[in-house]
Design a protein around this motif. Structure first.
Motif, PDB file in Angstrom:
ATOM      1  N   VAL A 272     -18.918   0.436 -11.447  1.00 17.39           N
ATOM      2  CA  VAL A 272     -19.164  -0.790 -10.687  1.00 17.39           C
ATOM      3  C   VAL A 272     -17.873  -1.271 -10.031  1.00 17.39           C
ATOM      4  N   ARG A 273     -17.964  -1.607  -8.743  1.00 14.20           N
ATOM      5  CA  ARG A 273     -16.845  -2.189  -8.014  1.00 14.20           C
ATOM      6  C   ARG A 273     -17.285  -3.498  -7.365  1.00 14.20           C
ATOM      7  N   LEU A 274     -16.355  -4.442  -7.277  1.00 11.66           N
ATOM      8  CA  LEU A 274     -16.577  -5.645  -6.478  1.00 11.66           C
ATOM      9  C   LEU A 274     -16.062  -5.348  -5.075  1.00 11.66           C
ATOM     10  N   ILE A 275     -16.946  -5.377  -4.071  1.00 11.26           N
ATOM     11  CA  ILE A 275     -16.513  -5.061  -2.708  1.00 11.26           C
ATOM     12  C   ILE A 275     -16.477  -6.285  -1.798  1.00 11.26           C
ATOM     13  N   PHE A 276     -17.074  -7.390  -2.240  1.00 17.62           N
ATOM     14  CA  PHE A 276     -16.978  -8.643  -1.492  1.00 17.62           C
ATOM     15  C   PHE A 276     -17.130  -9.808  -2.459  1.00 17.62           C
ATOM     16  N   PRO A 277     -16.212 -10.810  -2.348  1.00 18.72           N
ATOM     17  CA  PRO A 277     -15.077 -10.898  -1.429  1.00 18.72           C
ATOM     18  C   PRO A 277     -13.999  -9.873  -1.772  1.00 18.72           C
ATOM     19  N   ASN A 278     -13.071  -9.681  -0.839  1.00 15.64           N
ATOM     20  CA  ASN A 278     -11.969  -8.747  -1.033  1.00 15.64           C
ATOM     21  C   ASN A 278     -10.735  -9.301  -0.331  1.00 15.64           C
ATOM     22  N   PRO A 279      -9.565  -8.699  -0.508  1.00 10.69           N
ATOM     23  CA  PRO A 279      -8.349  -9.258   0.094  1.00 10.69           C
ATOM     24  C   PRO A 279      -8.409  -9.385   1.610  1.00 10.69           C
ATOM     25  N   TYR A 280      -9.195  -8.527   2.274  1.00  9.91           N
ATOM     26  CA  TYR A 280      -9.309  -8.594   3.721  1.00  9.91           C
ATOM     27  C   TYR A 280     -10.280  -9.689   4.162  1.00  9.91           C
ATOM     28  N   SER A 281     -11.187 -10.071   3.285  1.00 10.39           N
ATOM     29  CA  SER A 281     -12.175 -11.114   3.569  1.00 10.39           C
ATOM     30  C   SER A 281     -12.395 -11.900   2.273  1.00 10.39           C
ATOM     31  N   PRO A 282     -11.469 -12.810   1.942  1.00 13.99           N
ATOM     32  CA  PRO A 282     -11.460 -13.428   0.617  1.00 13.99           C
ATOM     33  C   PRO A 282     -12.391 -14.624   0.421  1.00 13.99           C
ATOM     34  N   ASN A 283     -13.002 -15.123   1.489  1.00 11.69           N
ATOM     35  CA  ASN A 283     -13.811 -16.341   1.374  1.00 11.69           C
ATOM     36  C   ASN A 283     -15.242 -16.010   0.963  1.00 11.69           C
ATOM     37  N   ALA A 284     -15.600 -16.332  -0.269  1.00  8.43           N
ATOM     38  CA  ALA A 284     -16.945 -16.043  -0.771  1.00  8.43           C
ATOM     39  C   ALA A 284     -17.977 -17.051  -0.277  1.00  8.43           C
ATOM     40  N   TYR A 285     -17.541 -18.227   0.146  1.00  7.60           N
ATOM     41  CA  TYR A 285     -18.493 -19.278   0.538  1.00  7.60           C
ATOM     42  C   TYR A 285     -19.019 -19.002   1.942  1.00  7.60           C
ATOM     43  N   ARG A 286     -20.335 -18.884   2.059  1.00 11.46           N
ATOM     44  CA  ARG A 286     -20.960 -18.550   3.333  1.00 11.46           C
ATOM     45  C   ARG A 286     -22.076 -19.540   3.654  1.00 11.46           C
ATOM     46  N   PRO A 287     -22.229 -19.891   4.933  1.00 11.36           N
ATOM     47  CA  PRO A 287     -23.313 -20.799   5.313  1.00 11.36           C
ATOM     48  C   PRO A 287     -24.660 -20.094   5.274  1.00 11.36           C
ATOM     49  N   ALA A 288     -25.713 -20.879   5.331  1.00 16.20           N
ATOM     50  CA  ALA A 288     -27.057 -20.305   5.368  1.00 16.20           C
ATOM     51  C   ALA A 288     -27.214 -19.431   6.600  1.00 16.20           C
ATOM     52  N   GLY A 289     -27.988 -18.353   6.462  1.00 18.95           N
ATOM     53  CA  GLY A 289     -28.235 -17.473   7.594  1.00 18.95           C
ATOM     54  C   GLY A 289     -27.986 -16.024   7.245  1.00 18.95           C
ATOM     55  N   THR A 290     -27.957 -15.189   8.273  1.00 18.56           N
ATOM     56  CA  THR A 290     -27.750 -13.749   8.110  1.00 18.56           C
ATOM     57  C   THR A 290     -26.307 -13.401   8.444  1.00 18.56           C
ATOM     58  N   HIS A 291     -25.710 -12.560   7.626  1.00 14.92           N
ATOM     59  CA  HIS A 291     -24.305 -12.193   7.782  1.00 14.92           C
ATOM     60  C   HIS A 291     -24.163 -10.674   7.742  1.00 14.92           C
ATOM     61  N   ALA A 292     -23.085 -10.168   8.325  1.00 15.27           N
ATOM     62  CA  ALA A 292     -22.817  -8.730   8.333  1.00 15.27           C
ATOM     63  C   ALA A 292     -21.403  -8.474   7.830  1.00 15.27           C
ATOM     64  N   LEU A 293     -21.241  -7.397   7.081  1.00 13.43           N
ATOM     65  CA  LEU A 293     -19.943  -6.964   6.573  1.00 13.43           C
ATOM     66  C   LEU A 293     -19.723  -5.506   6.966  1.00 13.43           C
ATOM     67  N   PRO A 294     -18.498  -5.129   7.340  1.00 13.44           N
ATOM     68  CA  PRO A 294     -17.289  -5.939   7.378  1.00 13.44           C
ATOM     69  C   PRO A 294     -17.374  -7.050   8.425  1.00 13.44           C
ATOM     70  N   ASP A 295     -16.715  -8.159   8.121  1.00 13.99           N
ATOM     71  CA  ASP A 295     -16.678  -9.293   9.034  1.00 13.99           C
ATOM     72  C   ASP A 295     -15.302  -9.477   9.650  1.00 13.99           C
ATOM     73  N   GLN A 296     -14.382  -8.535   9.365  1.00 19.50           N
ATOM     74  CA  GLN A 296     -13.041  -8.557   9.933  1.00 19.50           C
ATOM     75  C   GLN A 296     -12.710  -7.152  10.433  1.00 19.50           C
TER      76      GLN A 296
END
Length: 249
Positions: free
Chosen positions: A75-99
């Motif tokens: 098991v790995r934690l892939i999000f959040p990560n050092p390149y995208s550290p903000n775990a708080y996200r608004p309602a809606g659909t999101h895509a990763l990578p986001d940077q």
């Protein structure tokens, strides 16, 4: 605490949340009124060396954490990560990578890979990783990895988290394909077009030549002016700038 963990594991054997079947990491939180989540990839199958794009949707703002479960069960934690550290996200659909500074590049072993998302109304204390190891292993083996996740997520009765998961297949790369390691960059100049799951031995690296083209290599840094990242025998990334005066290759 051990009693609570045991209760979660028992529940996982008979029920899941958001998908059919048991929760991959044994997480069966109490539903949160108004909060739901889903996660998916753009394709059901990826070849080794391809980059994956992950999508998720949440019905209200939440702290989002995504775990990658390899075919081996690690098991790995892939999000959040050092390149995208903000775990708080608004309602809606999101895509990763986001940077543009990182990618999810698929690597062996072949088999079924699982992504499990946990969305909570309060932040969790997660190991963020480092630029040299952005997707940290949670434990040296599958059992300890799952136990680590269960220890980080609040008890099921908190009424503060929901979970969702999806799977995709990893298949062998076709001729000419491959996968590559990715240096930390440290904010020095442009970063190579990677940041995936792949790992190789010492001597591998990336070279940015004078034309602005990135090249992957194994061995010595290519000759000529440019930026060179390479893995040393100790497994650490090294960086050097090559300058050229006079007759340059």
């Amino acid at each position: 605490m051990k009693k609570s963990l045991a209760a979660i594991v028992v529940l996982a054997s008979v029920a899941g949340w958001a998908q059919s079947g048991p929760s991959p990491l044994g997480l069966v939180p109490t539903p949160v009124p108004g909060l739901s989540a889903s996660i998916w990839t753009e394709k059901p199958q990826y070849a080794v060396g391809e980059t994956a794009r992950i999508h998720f949707s949440i019905s209200q703002a939440a702290y989002v954490y995504i775990f990658d479960i390899e075919p081996t069960g690690r098991v790995r934690l892939i999000f959040p990560n050092p390149y995208s550290p903000n775990a708080y996200r608004p309602a809606g659909t999101h895509a990763l990578p986001d940077q543009p500074t990182y990618q999810f590049r698929v690597a062996p072993p072949m088999g079924t890979e699982t992504l499990q998302l946990v969305a909570c109304t309060r932040p969790l204390s997660m190991p963020l990783g480092s630029y040299s190891d952005p997707y940290p292993l949670l434990g040296p083996d599958p059992e300890s990895g799952r136990a680590a996740v269960l220890g980080l997520v609040p008890e099921p009765g908190c009424g503060c988290c929901v979970t969702a998961w999806t799977t995709f297949q990893i298949v062998s790369a076709s001729s000419g394909s491959g996968f590559w390691p990715c240096p930390p960059c440290w904010g020095l100049g442009p970063c190579p077009p990677c940041s995936g799951f792949g790992f190789v031995g010492s001597g591998a690296g990336w070279f940015l030549d004078a034309t602005g083209t990135w090249r992957f290599f194994v061995g010595d840094c290519p000759s000529g002016p440019g930026w060179c990242w390479y893995l040393g025998p100790d497994g650490r990334w090294n960086f050097k700038i090559q300058l050229c005066f006079g007759n340059c290759p």
